[in-house]
Design an enzyme around this catalytic site. Structure first.
Site, PDB file in Angstrom:
ATOM      1  N   SER A 207       0.809  -1.223   0.000  1.00  0.00           N
ATOM      2  CA  SER A 207       0.000   0.000   0.000  1.00  0.00           C
ATOM      3  C   SER A 207       0.841   1.271   0.000  1.00  0.00           C
ATOM      4  O   SER A 207       0.462   2.268  -0.624  1.00  0.00           O
ATOM      5  CB  SER A 207      -0.937   0.002   1.210  1.00  0.00           C
ATOM      6  OG  SER A 207      -1.796  -1.110   1.185  1.00  0.00           O
ATOM      7  N   HIS A 253       0.485   4.564   4.224  1.00  0.00           N
ATOM      8  CA  HIS A 253      -0.213   5.256   3.141  1.00  0.00           C
ATOM      9  C   HIS A 253       0.249   6.712   3.021  1.00  0.00           C
ATOM     10  O   HIS A 253       0.531   7.197   1.921  1.00  0.00           O
ATOM     11  CB  HIS A 253      -1.723   5.202   3.382  1.00  0.00           C
ATOM     12  CG  HIS A 253      -2.289   3.820   3.313  1.00  0.00           C
ATOM     13  ND1 HIS A 253      -3.647   3.566   3.300  1.00  0.00           N
ATOM     14  CD2 HIS A 253      -1.686   2.606   3.249  1.00  0.00           C
ATOM     15  CE1 HIS A 253      -3.857   2.268   3.229  1.00  0.00           C
ATOM     16  NE2 HIS A 253      -2.679   1.660   3.211  1.00  0.00           N
TER      17      HIS A 253
END
Length: 302
Positions: A207, A253
């Site tokens: 991610s 993220h």
């Protein structure tokens, strides 16, 4: 993006609405043009275009005397970031997906392997003496965790995003620059997770690198004056999931996104005269930050 952003014509070929910003032909300055010589990259008008095996060349380059001092490799068409245009613009994206899928299969065949690949600060927790984790010298976890997934939905979502974002970016940046962006973003996400998350909380997944591709895609679309609403909407949706869903390492993220924006900006806005220096220099600076954050956290834990 319907139009491949890595076309040899570059960002200047953006239609009549941007005609006022187009450069003039190097032989006829009063004639605006969006076409560049694929060898020396000088703007050329229709009168000066000479058909080549790929694109068009200026008259000097067509005669084999560019007068620019470029090496013969400069004859190959370049992307907007200066990378070489290749026959398969998604090759490295396919390889990255293949590695992720291979690791996913491996950790399900050998379940004990997962414990050695995930990102974790230190383990076991107090009062036991930790023997595993980044703080114990296992820095490799910052890399292996980028390719490790356990849940089917997790790898499915990440690989779909990698295919959708990675292909156009690889075509626009070139393979080496694209791979640098991917790893820098993933490592930045891992470093921020290591710094801010609980040291005994394991994290995994691509991610961080995927959010880096989101950031670089937004920068590229802004550079090409594309409609940014689709990528912004998709990014907002992903950020909502990031902070609204439990058991998600939001640090990865955000770290990947910030690194992707910074690196992507350097990739597509670097001056042509010092393009490689600015691009790879920026990657090096982000890596220095990654190392500093990792050392700082390790000092806190040991």
């Amino acid at each position: 993006m319907d139009q491949a952003p890595g076309s040899p014509q570059g960002p200047d070929d953006q239609g009549p609405q941007h005609a006022q910003s187009l450069p003039g032909c190097y032989r006829h300055p009063d004639r605006e043009t969006g076409i560049r010589c694929t060898r020396c990259e000088r703007p050329i008008c229709p009168e000066c275009m000479v058909n080549a095996s790929v694109g068009f060349q200026c008259p000097e380059c067509a005669r084999g005397d560019s007068g620019t001092g470029h090496r013969p490799a400069a004859a190959r068409p370049r992307t907007i970031a200066g990378g070489t245009i290749t026959a398969d613009p998604r090759l490295f994206t396919k390889i990255l997906i293949g590695i992720n899928v291979a690791v996913f299969i491996a950790v399900h065949v050998q379940t004990s392997l997962l414990d050695h690949l995930v990102l974790i600060g230190e383990w076991p927790p107090a009062p036991f003496n930790p023997t595993q984790g980044v703080a114990e010298g296992e820095w490799y976890r910052l890399v292996t965790s980028m390719f490790t997934h356990e849940a089917v939905w997790h790898i499915g979502f990440n690989m779909l995003s990698l295919w959708w974002l990675g292909g156009p970016l690889e075509a626009a940046l070139g393979r080496a620059r694209y791979l640098s962006l991917y790893f820098v973003s993933g490592l930045a996400g891992g470093a921020l997770t290591y710094l801010l998350a609980s040291p005994t909380e394991a994290s995994l997944g691509a991610s961080g690198a995927i959010f880096g591709l989101f950031g670089a895609t937004a920068v590229l679309m802004r550079r090409l004056n594309y409609d940014m609403r689709p990528i912004i909407a998709l990014l907002v949706i992903n950020l909502i999931f990031t902070f609204g869903w439990s058991n998600i390492a939001w640090q990865a993220h955000i770290g990947g996104l910030v690194a992707g924006v910074i690196t992507g900006y350097a990739m597509v806005h670097a001056p042509r005269e010092h393009r490689a220096l600015v691009q790879y220099g920026t990657c090096a600076l982000v890596l220095v930050v990654v190392v500093v954050l990792t050392l700082l956290r390790t000092a806190q834990l040991t």
